[in-house]
Design an enzyme around this catalytic site. Sequence first.
Site, PDB file in Angstrom:
ATOM      1  N   LYS A  13      46.516   6.266  42.040  1.00 32.22           N
ATOM      2  CA  LYS A  13      47.676   7.178  42.081  1.00 32.22           C
ATOM      3  C   LYS A  13      47.333   8.467  42.819  1.00 32.22           C
ATOM      4  O   LYS A  13      48.068   8.911  43.688  1.00 32.22           O
ATOM      5  CB  LYS A  13      48.131   7.555  40.655  1.00 32.22           C
ATOM      6  CG  LYS A  13      48.528   6.397  39.794  1.00 32.22           C
ATOM      7  CD  LYS A  13      48.981   6.861  38.425  1.00 32.22           C
ATOM      8  CE  LYS A  13      47.880   7.497  37.591  1.00 32.22           C
ATOM      9  NZ  LYS A  13      46.780   6.593  37.231  1.00 32.22           N
ATOM     10  N   ARG A  88      53.664  10.265  31.325  1.00 36.00           N
ATOM     11  CA  ARG A  88      52.812   9.207  30.778  1.00 36.00           C
ATOM     12  C   ARG A  88      53.377   8.648  29.479  1.00 36.00           C
ATOM     13  O   ARG A  88      52.779   7.743  28.902  1.00 36.00           O
ATOM     14  CB  ARG A  88      51.412   9.769  30.515  1.00 36.00           C
ATOM     15  CG  ARG A  88      50.408   9.475  31.615  1.00 36.00           C
ATOM     16  CD  ARG A  88      49.069  10.007  31.169  1.00 36.00           C
ATOM     17  NE  ARG A  88      47.950   9.408  31.815  1.00 36.00           N
ATOM     18  CZ  ARG A  88      47.284   9.970  32.824  1.00 36.00           C
ATOM     19  NH1 ARG A  88      47.659  11.116  33.313  1.00 36.00           N
ATOM     20  NH2 ARG A  88      46.232   9.369  33.323  1.00 36.00           N
ATOM     21  N   ARG A 127      33.970   6.079  40.795  1.00 35.97           N
ATOM     22  CA  ARG A 127      34.761   7.251  41.221  1.00 35.97           C
ATOM     23  C   ARG A 127      33.908   8.520  41.156  1.00 35.97           C
ATOM     24  O   ARG A 127      33.160   8.754  40.226  1.00 35.97           O
ATOM     25  CB  ARG A 127      35.980   7.422  40.317  1.00 35.97           C
ATOM     26  CG  ARG A 127      36.683   8.760  40.551  1.00 35.97           C
ATOM     27  CD  ARG A 127      38.113   8.749  40.161  1.00 35.97           C
ATOM     28  NE  ARG A 127      38.343   8.646  38.731  1.00 35.97           N
ATOM     29  CZ  ARG A 127      39.560   8.587  38.187  1.00 35.97           C
ATOM     30  NH1 ARG A 127      40.638   8.599  38.958  1.00 35.97           N
ATOM     31  NH2 ARG A 127      39.708   8.488  36.882  1.00 35.97           N
ATOM     32  N   ARG A 160      33.374  11.922  36.329  1.00 32.93           N
ATOM     33  CA  ARG A 160      34.151  12.508  35.226  1.00 32.93           C
ATOM     34  C   ARG A 160      33.678  11.992  33.875  1.00 32.93           C
ATOM     35  O   ARG A 160      33.368  10.821  33.742  1.00 32.93           O
ATOM     36  CB  ARG A 160      35.635  12.175  35.414  1.00 32.93           C
ATOM     37  CG  ARG A 160      36.353  13.119  36.335  1.00 32.93           C
ATOM     38  CD  ARG A 160      37.715  12.620  36.732  1.00 32.93           C
ATOM     39  NE  ARG A 160      38.529  12.098  35.636  1.00 32.93           N
ATOM     40  CZ  ARG A 160      39.799  11.706  35.790  1.00 32.93           C
ATOM     41  NH1 ARG A 160      40.381  11.782  36.967  1.00 32.93           N
ATOM     42  NH2 ARG A 160      40.486  11.236  34.774  1.00 32.93           N
ATOM     43  N   ARG A 171      41.267   4.175  27.490  1.00 37.35           N
ATOM     44  CA  ARG A 171      42.375   4.692  28.310  1.00 37.35           C
ATOM     45  C   ARG A 171      43.305   3.559  28.755  1.00 37.35           C
ATOM     46  O   ARG A 171      44.506   3.755  28.875  1.00 37.35           O
ATOM     47  CB  ARG A 171      41.811   5.443  29.527  1.00 37.35           C
ATOM     48  CG  ARG A 171      41.120   6.740  29.116  1.00 37.35           C
ATOM     49  CD  ARG A 171      40.356   7.349  30.263  1.00 37.35           C
ATOM     50  NE  ARG A 171      41.231   7.837  31.318  1.00 37.35           N
ATOM     51  CZ  ARG A 171      40.820   8.147  32.533  1.00 37.35           C
ATOM     52  NH1 ARG A 171      39.550   7.995  32.858  1.00 37.35           N
ATOM     53  NH2 ARG A 171      41.657   8.600  33.412  1.00 37.35           N
TER      54      ARG A 171
HETATM   55  P1  ADP Z   1      44.044   7.386  39.655  1.00 34.89           P
HETATM   56  O1  ADP Z   1      44.535   8.695  40.207  1.00 34.89           O
HETATM   57  O2  ADP Z   1      45.131   6.346  39.557  1.00 34.89           O
HETATM   58  O3  ADP Z   1      43.293   7.536  38.358  1.00 34.89           O
HETATM   59  P2  ADP Z   1      42.214   7.433  41.935  1.00 34.89           P
HETATM   60  O4  ADP Z   1      43.135   7.703  43.080  1.00 34.89           O
HETATM   61  O5  ADP Z   1      41.334   8.541  41.480  1.00 34.89           O
HETATM   62  O6  ADP Z   1      43.008   6.781  40.689  1.00 34.89           O
HETATM   63  O7  ADP Z   1      41.321   6.162  42.332  1.00 34.89           O
HETATM   64  C1  ADP Z   1      40.343   5.623  41.425  1.00 34.89           C
HETATM   65  C2  ADP Z   1      39.100   5.219  42.196  1.00 34.89           C
HETATM   66  O8  ADP Z   1      39.395   4.108  43.031  1.00 34.89           O
HETATM   67  C3  ADP Z   1      38.558   6.319  43.110  1.00 34.89           C
HETATM   68  O9  ADP Z   1      37.148   6.215  43.116  1.00 34.89           O
HETATM   69  C4  ADP Z   1      39.161   5.976  44.475  1.00 34.89           C
HETATM   70  O10 ADP Z   1      38.354   6.460  45.541  1.00 34.89           O
HETATM   71  C5  ADP Z   1      39.171   4.443  44.429  1.00 34.89           C
HETATM   72  N1  ADP Z   1      40.298   3.852  45.173  1.00 34.89           N
HETATM   73  C6  ADP Z   1      41.556   4.347  45.308  1.00 34.89           C
HETATM   74  N2  ADP Z   1      42.336   3.502  46.040  1.00 34.89           N
HETATM   75  C7  ADP Z   1      41.539   2.437  46.344  1.00 34.89           C
HETATM   76  C8  ADP Z   1      41.761   1.204  47.060  1.00 34.89           C
HETATM   77  N3  ADP Z   1      42.957   0.895  47.587  1.00 34.89           N
HETATM   78  N4  ADP Z   1      40.711   0.347  47.153  1.00 34.89           N
HETATM   79  C9  ADP Z   1      39.512   0.647  46.588  1.00 34.89           C
HETATM   80  N5  ADP Z   1      39.247   1.778  45.910  1.00 34.89           N
HETATM   81  C10 ADP Z   1      40.242   2.660  45.785  1.00 34.89           C
HETATM   82  P1  AMP Z   2      44.140  11.715  35.042  1.00 36.47           P
HETATM   83  O1  AMP Z   2      43.415  12.749  35.830  1.00 36.47           O
HETATM   84  O2  AMP Z   2      45.581  11.556  35.446  1.00 36.47           O
HETATM   85  O3  AMP Z   2      43.404  10.381  34.980  1.00 36.47           O
HETATM   86  O4  AMP Z   2      44.207  12.257  33.531  1.00 36.47           O
HETATM   87  C1  AMP Z   2      43.016  12.459  32.780  1.00 36.47           C
HETATM   88  C2  AMP Z   2      43.379  12.694  31.313  1.00 36.47           C
HETATM   89  O5  AMP Z   2      44.187  13.892  31.176  1.00 36.47           O
HETATM   90  C3  AMP Z   2      44.193  11.590  30.639  1.00 36.47           C
HETATM   91  O6  AMP Z   2      43.398  10.523  30.174  1.00 36.47           O
HETATM   92  C4  AMP Z   2      44.855  12.370  29.486  1.00 36.47           C
HETATM   93  O7  AMP Z   2      43.946  12.622  28.425  1.00 36.47           O
HETATM   94  C5  AMP Z   2      45.154  13.722  30.149  1.00 36.47           C
HETATM   95  N1  AMP Z   2      46.503  13.728  30.775  1.00 36.47           N
HETATM   96  C6  AMP Z   2      46.794  13.856  32.096  1.00 36.47           C
HETATM   97  N2  AMP Z   2      48.117  13.800  32.293  1.00 36.47           N
HETATM   98  C7  AMP Z   2      48.686  13.632  31.070  1.00 36.47           C
HETATM   99  C8  AMP Z   2      50.016  13.463  30.593  1.00 36.47           C
HETATM  100  N3  AMP Z   2      51.072  13.474  31.439  1.00 36.47           N
HETATM  101  N4  AMP Z   2      50.213  13.319  29.252  1.00 36.47           N
HETATM  102  C9  AMP Z   2      49.198  13.320  28.405  1.00 36.47           C
HETATM  103  N5  AMP Z   2      47.909  13.433  28.771  1.00 36.47           N
HETATM  104  C10 AMP Z   2      47.649  13.585  30.091  1.00 36.47           C
END
Ligand code: ADP
Ligand code: AMP
Length: 216
Positions: A13, A88, A127, A160, A171
């Site tokens: 995302k 969420r 990541r 992280r 999660r």
């Molecule tokens: P989210 O925001 O949904 O938690 P991220 O955008 O941080 O996810 O992506 C999660 C991990 O997957 C990161 O390490 C990112 O670089 C990697 N990633 C994102 N898109 C792709 C893809 N299409 N193919 C492989 N790895 C990806």
């Molecule tokens: P993210 O960076 O989107 O993966 O979010 C990391 C963590 O932040 C999540 O696992 C939740 O604990 C918290 N968080 C982020 N966005 C929300 C939301 N909209 N509602 C509740 N918790 C959130």
Amino acid sequence: MKIIMLGAPGAGKGTQAKMIADKYGVPHISTGDIFRANIKNGTQLGIEAKKYMDQGMLVPDELTVKILLDRVSKDDCSRGYVLDGFPRTIPQAEVLENALNKIHDQIDYAIDVDVPDENIINRMSGRRACLSCGATYHVVHVPPKAEGICDRCGNELILRDDDKAETVKKRLVVYHEQTQPLIDFYTKREILRTVNGTVDMNVVFEEIVKILGEKA
Ligand code: ADP
Ligand code: AMP
């Protein structure tokens, strides 16, 4: 243009939201990034949010909704925004919908980045995140130019705390219970679009641009 990014933790995302924000010139708003910035700065909100985040749980709606509504009321959101990680829960979606209805506005698209659970643990363990500018990398799939250093801002990349395998499993459970129902919610509003998130990130983005094209 107002876009919501849906999908499991690690679906990509944030990666796609940043690409959309760059191409269409709207801000990328990540509630997770806002919480992490607060944790880094030691604010009361950060201290409170961390208790939940470290356990893989959602931060309570009362805290989350307020920071999001404050953020989208800022001037830079007048042409739209990409929301990443919000809503969420159904109550969060309802609060956002009501706030937009009041100003005769609405979300244009909710884009679900679809990645099966089996792929997620690998994504998360690889990541690496920049806490300064919010950029994310993957040690294998999306490596930074210099190991451990953010391409965008030159700061240090970290693994992280909540990307450890046990926390990621929790999660995913929370995602299926509390967030996945949003797919139905936005399907009923006829704004849900699903993209395959398992392919290369540039291919995912091409699919998204096709969807957003007419809104550009
Ligand atoms: P989210 O925001 O949904 O938690 P991220 O955008 O941080 O996810 O992506 C999660 C991990 O997957 C990161 O390490 C990112 O670089 C990697 N990633 C994102 N898109 C792709 C893809 N299409 N193919 C492989 N790895 C990806
Ligand atoms: P993210 O960076 O989107 O993966 O979010 C990391 C963590 O932040 C999540 O696992 C939740 O604990 C918290 N968080 C982020 N966005 C929300 C939301 N909209 N509602 C509740 N918790 C959130």
